[in-house]
Write an enzyme that holds these catalytic residues in place. Sequence first.
Site, PDB file in Angstrom:
ATOM      1  N   ARG A   1     -12.483  87.298  52.917  1.00  0.00           N
ATOM      2  CA  ARG A   1     -10.865  87.245  52.549  1.00  0.00           C
ATOM      3  C   ARG A   1     -10.290  85.713  52.951  1.00  0.00           C
ATOM      4  O   ARG A   1     -10.626  85.195  54.073  1.00  0.00           O
ATOM      5  CB  ARG A   1     -10.246  88.167  53.090  1.00  0.00           C
TER       6      ARG A   1
ATOM      7  N   THR B   1      -9.138  89.491  38.712  1.00  0.00           N
ATOM      8  CA  THR B   1     -10.189  89.448  39.879  1.00  0.00           C
ATOM      9  C   THR B   1     -11.531  89.865  39.128  1.00  0.00           C
ATOM     10  O   THR B   1     -11.289  90.243  38.009  1.00  0.00           O
ATOM     11  CB  THR B   1      -9.677  90.752  41.111  1.00  0.00           C
TER      12      THR B   1
ATOM     13  N   THR C   1     -12.183  87.314  44.004  1.00  0.00           N
ATOM     14  CA  THR C   1     -11.088  87.086  43.239  1.00  0.00           C
ATOM     15  C   THR C   1     -10.363  85.559  43.694  1.00  0.00           C
ATOM     16  O   THR C   1     -10.821  85.170  44.823  1.00  0.00           O
ATOM     17  CB  THR C   1      -9.880  88.271  43.960  1.00  0.00           C
TER      18      THR C   1
ATOM     19  N   GLY D   1      -5.842  94.357  40.703  1.00  0.00           N
ATOM     20  CA  GLY D   1      -4.651  94.431  41.725  1.00  0.00           C
ATOM     21  C   GLY D   1      -4.625  95.578  42.284  1.00  0.00           C
ATOM     22  O   GLY D   1      -5.819  96.346  42.816  1.00  0.00           O
TER      23      GLY D   1
END
Length: 582
Positions: free
Chosen positions: A110, A401, A419, A489
């Site tokens: 991330r 994504t 993403t 999402g």
Amino acid sequence: MKLHPSRIAVFLVALAAALPASSQRAPEGASGWSDKPAVHARRFIAATANPHATDAAYAMLARGGSAVDAAIAAQLVLGLVEPQSSGLGGGAFLLVHDPRDGKLRAYDGRETAPAAATPARFLKSDGSTAGFDDVVATGLSVGVPGLMRLAELAHERHGRLPWATLFESAIALAERGFAVSPRLAAAIAADRHLAGSGRAAAYFLDGAGKPLAAGTLLRNPAYAETLRVLAREGADAFYRGAIAQDIVATVRSHPRRRGDMTLADLAGYRAIERDPVCGSYRRYRVCGMPPPSSGGTTVLAILGLLEPFDLAAMGKGTFWSVHFFSEAGRLAYADRNAFVADPAFVDVPPGIVDPAYLRERSRLIATTSSLGRATAGDPPGEARARKVARAGGDALELPSTSHLSIVDARGGAVAMTTTIEDGFGSRLMTEGGFLLNNQLTDFSFAPSRDGRPVANRVEPGKRPRSSMAPTIVYDAVGRLHAVAGSPGGSAIINYVANVLLAILDWGLDPQAAVALPHFGSRNGPTELERDTAVAALAPKLRAIGHEVVVAPFTSGTQAIVRTSDGWAGGADPRREGTVRGR
């Protein structure tokens, strides 16, 4: 507690008698729908969001590569042919089932907030929050990309082919060019920020400033050169040196809102191995990503809340399954919003997936009425989280994504969701031919609520909360059973949980499972997919107190399931994905 089919039938007959006959079956298939067959394979199989990426994964598997090898090769191609969704300038969450020891590992790639970021990042001078459109296509929205460190770490531990081999398909395709797909063309035409985005505008618009049409041959020699450098020098070349300097210059040169990322931010980025979050559902073990993703915990919470009820008897996409699934979603999302954020900054109570807690909380689900909007519960360990707001702050998570599900010939598996957040991310394109993310808008724009800090507020070095939910399922004897995930999402959680019900409760093959109409609640209205059979349930749901919204839900779910003689794979008919195996 089990809801007996006879009780369902009695109430449904009475409800139907009290309502106008609404409803003829809605037509199947949203705009862009493409019917696809399930694909069966004996040895290995890959499902991705684009045929070029599926072919790249297949090529690695056919050469004896691992599922991780195939996933990296596919991702590098996705960054070229589906740049609106993922790429080098973004991040990912990765689950890996390693056949050598049978263990499941979770890798966190991330993005992180720069060291200069503060909780007031998205506040105006008067203290009000900025609008999403005010910041998305600016340098302020860009987080430190994590994808290449994630790929490097996973390959070091689980790769079988040489690192440079994984880049071959993407380099060749970038050099010779590819035909712009209908989905990419539609995304370019619909985007309101590309026209003023410098290098991105020059790449995605033609000489007259018009969006590229489907079928246009698009080459990206700059991307090919970036990949050559990374293939030769490894991920360090992304986080130091010329590529890193290009990223920082791009972020800091925005004409309206410059970013504050530095070379030190890039050099200091680390991908993290975390413990997967796992729980039981029926006779299966379901595993997903832990925080900072809320996907794994919230999917498990939905399943745990539904465990006392007989979903198999309710049937797929019926009034009852929609009602119970939506109510479970309300409760699970309420806890997600209250408690989940980057665990390096917030104590996430482990009890949000505690079976006893979920069984007790499931008692709030009524047969004849809707909760409307659920409040967060008191999971075990919640007291440690009281220093932050009980409402963790909503963030706008967008569906741009992608997801890959892969099983290799040795029984290794990957579920990876990847993403750059919004379509085309920040719209900032580097000289190296790739887009940068706008992932920092996944933080809550408001840093506090009711005088207390919000769990998902911006902080330096922090990873924004996500809903990405790559999932791997094991059967009763511990064998790999299913691999799944989706873009979408914050709706990802419902998409994945629904597919798991379709596979585990309703016995559908993966293609039928990913094609089911979408429904559920994110602790707001009950959402029903437009132009599908479940849309016809709206009047009956409203009659028992549901606020209902009927809308398109363009997922991109890819699922693989074990069969008696190998594997079956399904690709979401709402997108361009394909499955290929041998």
